[in-house]
Design an enzyme around this catalytic site. Structure first.
Site, PDB file in Angstrom:
ATOM      1  N   TRP A 192       0.834  -1.211   0.000  1.00  0.00           N
ATOM      2  CA  TRP A 192       0.000   0.000   0.000  1.00  0.00           C
ATOM      3  C   TRP A 192       0.859   1.247   0.000  1.00  0.00           C
ATOM      4  O   TRP A 192       0.511   2.238  -0.656  1.00  0.00           O
ATOM      5  CB  TRP A 192      -0.985  -0.038   1.168  1.00  0.00           C
ATOM      6  CG  TRP A 192      -1.781  -1.301   1.154  1.00  0.00           C
ATOM      7  CD1 TRP A 192      -1.767  -2.293   2.084  1.00  0.00           C
ATOM      8  CD2 TRP A 192      -2.663  -1.751   0.104  1.00  0.00           C
ATOM      9  NE1 TRP A 192      -2.590  -3.323   1.687  1.00  0.00           N
ATOM     10  CE2 TRP A 192      -3.150  -3.025   0.485  1.00  0.00           C
ATOM     11  CE3 TRP A 192      -3.092  -1.226  -1.102  1.00  0.00           C
ATOM     12  CZ2 TRP A 192      -4.030  -3.771  -0.303  1.00  0.00           C
ATOM     13  CZ3 TRP A 192      -3.966  -1.954  -1.901  1.00  0.00           C
ATOM     14  CH2 TRP A 192      -4.423  -3.205  -1.493  1.00  0.00           C
TER      15      TRP A 192
ATOM     16  N   ASP B 230      -1.038   6.772   6.546  1.00  0.00           N
ATOM     17  CA  ASP B 230      -2.115   5.837   6.216  1.00  0.00           C
ATOM     18  C   ASP B 230      -2.226   4.854   7.379  1.00  0.00           C
ATOM     19  O   ASP B 230      -1.375   3.983   7.549  1.00  0.00           O
ATOM     20  CB  ASP B 230      -1.769   5.102   4.911  1.00  0.00           C
ATOM     21  CG  ASP B 230      -2.805   4.040   4.552  1.00  0.00           C
ATOM     22  OD1 ASP B 230      -3.768   3.836   5.311  1.00  0.00           O
ATOM     23  OD2 ASP B 230      -2.646   3.410   3.479  1.00  0.00           O
TER      24      ASP B 230
ATOM     25  N   LYS C 170     -11.298  -2.044   8.831  1.00  0.00           N
ATOM     26  CA  LYS C 170     -10.510  -2.880   9.740  1.00  0.00           C
ATOM     27  C   LYS C 170     -11.070  -2.649  11.144  1.00  0.00           C
ATOM     28  O   LYS C 170     -11.908  -3.398  11.601  1.00  0.00           O
ATOM     29  CB  LYS C 170      -9.022  -2.542   9.688  1.00  0.00           C
ATOM     30  CG  LYS C 170      -8.474  -2.253   8.312  1.00  0.00           C
ATOM     31  CD  LYS C 170      -8.269  -3.486   7.439  1.00  0.00           C
ATOM     32  CE  LYS C 170      -7.524  -3.085   6.168  1.00  0.00           C
ATOM     33  NZ  LYS C 170      -7.335  -4.180   5.239  1.00  0.00           N
TER      34      LYS C 170
END
Lengths: 356, 356
Positions: free
Chosen positions: A102, A169, A193
């Protein structure tokens, strides 16, 4: 049979959140209407949005410190684009830490906007650790990092001291541990999440870093537009925001981040102890950089795969397979996972040991 | 008391969709897991996404005609940006029809990308009609229009014959009426009217119009990336896609667009007849351009407002207030609204007439 959901995301949420969310789909707040059919500008939903934004800042300890919380659409991948649009000047540069898939995705998008310096990368070692010795150029517009790397099972336990704004992030570990969040100028996190279902992204941004790039920013990609419209610039993802709100409420009622961090530490210690003790298994991440959210591990002898897979599936465990890009196993232990589920996994690992 | 939900969006969906969606929040497909906690790459959800994409094309009569259906995040406002990013060349131009607030929003974003020709506009008449006499430049990269204008209660009943690709924002009337959808090169629609809850946007695009601009397009904004990844480039809005899938299934089981159009016509005729007959009310849109989805009307004498508002609220009607930018009343009669609800509204209008 009770399920033990180790999915990396979308992932486990508290059972009471599912029950309240299901009830709201049938009848929201006793209105006789489903939460799926009400206007986002109805009084009841405007209150949900306001409370969710307030609660997010409160849980992070950022109330009254110049931050705004937004619930936007698009996922973290959209923030890979919004961040340089809003923060990188035309002739400026930004620094990125490359710690996984990511992080690399964010870097790829930033490069379309301007000079993107890779401060450090662990790619050559298949992202098994977090780089620690690196320099952030003092003239960078911002420094971007990824706090937790779900695929590789690593987590940043320290963040660099730097004079440039830090953008992080936190998709896969927000609300899971205490940090001094005021050290970050911008935090973003896909909900799916620790916060809610897929469909919304939390952005926490210090207002004074915005409006400095001179770029023409499409309205939907401009954080200032969303702040001005109190996160209602366009129709928000009503149900995902509501469910995130329910989860944040659950977190607050359960003692907030300080209490959940203790539980997360206990779960992670239990599992990593077994990975280290059990001769059949080996962890893939460097021990000092292990993630408390996602433990990645391998069978030392792949011939045990079929037996192990049968055992954990028979125990009601799901979502234990590693990411398709790396294989092996990954146990994701987000906030809502009870210690009991990790105990079941550890028992299965012991059972395998005894059976071979 | 039974509620009659005239909300303009997010808006009414079939009751059975709410029931199935609520069940899936508790237990999806008998898996023992909530649809909110499963991986978007799980077999069951991949099947939902595939079936939803297939069903969308099938209902529009576009199967096998070179189109792809995508369920993306961001809402129609995001497509205001994706469209020029994907279709407008650096030195090219695009033509837009200005028929209301959302059309104007799309135009505003296009202007950041290149020459944006307003083919025609009804703004000077407060968008009370759809312009019909206009020329689309033959060298435009595309022509953009908005098929239905929720705020102003107008709807395009004819579309221009043109050699340039036609792009249409059908957010508020997709799946409500039969059209030759193959005349459009790109259709987009936020789910939250006739298709599902807020949180996902359907894009139907003819593949051969893509990849021609020479622009560097951020991945998340590039339709080709999403097509290549079968609408799973990043985590989709799982619940919103699932609920949209349930609604599309409901539509198919109820006879598809041909049958629903008959019902929509019957509802609209019933209400407009009363607006025209009842001396207390007046419609705001030009009769020939009236929308079958959203009927906008005013009280001839505003002093009746309090009485009328009491009457419709007492009848279980909700969501009848006009958009905050125009005032008055707006009755949105999307696919899932039964004729009975419109009958209740008409009865209330008659009751007001008799009482004053």
């Amino acid at each position: 049979m009770k399920k033990h959901n180790f999915s990396a995301g979308p992932s486990i949420l508290p059972r009471e959140v599912f029950e309240k969310a299901a009830q709201a789909v049938l009848d929201f707040n006793g209105s006789g209407l489903s939460i799926l059919e009400i206007s986002h500008r109805s009084k009841d939903f405007v209150a949900v949005m306001e409370e969710a934004r307030t609660l997010a800042l409160e849980l992070l300890g950022l109330t009254g410190k110049g931050y705004q919380a937004l619930f936007l659409s698009g996922g973290a991948s959209m923030e890979f684009v919004r961040v340089p649009y809003n923060l990188m000047t035309h002739l400026g540069k930004a620094a990125y830490l490359d710690t996984g898939t990511w992080a690399a995705g964010a870097i790829k998008e930033a490069k379309n906007f301007g000079e993107t310096v890779i401060a450090a990368s662990s790619k050559a070692d298949n992202y098994t650790y977090i780089p620690k010795e690196y320099t952030i150029p003092a003239d960078a517009g911002y420094f971007h990092c990824t706090s937790n790397n779900t695929i590789f099972g690593t987590q940043m336990h320290e963040f660099p001291e730097t004079g440039v704004p830090v953008v992080c992030d936190m998709s896969s570990d927000i609300f899971s541990r205490a940090l001094d969040f005021s050290k970050f100028s911008l935090i973003y996190a896909g909900a799916q999440k620790n916060m809610g279902p897929a469909g919304t992204t939390l952005i926490v941004v210090k207002e004074d870093i915005l409006g400095k790039t001179g770029r023409v920013i499409p309205a939907i990609l401009d954080y200032r537009q969303h702040i001005e419209k109190e996160s209602m610039y366009n129709t928000p993802s009503v149900f995902a925001v509501y469910t995130s709100y329910l989860t944040l409420q659950w977190l607050k009622e359960n003692g907030g981040i300080a209490e959940i961090e203790k539980r997360n530490t206990a779960k992670a210690e239990l599992l990593y102890s077994e990975i280290d003790r059990n001769p059949l298994f080996t962890g893939t991440a460097r021990a000092e950089d292990r993630s408390k959210m996602n433990a990645t591990f391998l069978l030392e002898d792949e011939s045990h795969t079929e037996k192990f897979d049968k055992l954990w599936k028979a125990a009601g465990i799901s979502g234990l397979n590693g990411h398709r890009s790396v294989g092996g196993y990954r146990a994701s232990m987000y906030n809502a996972m009870p210690l009991e589920s990790v105990q079941v996994l550890v028992e299965v690992m012991k059972e395998l040991e005894q059976s071979v």
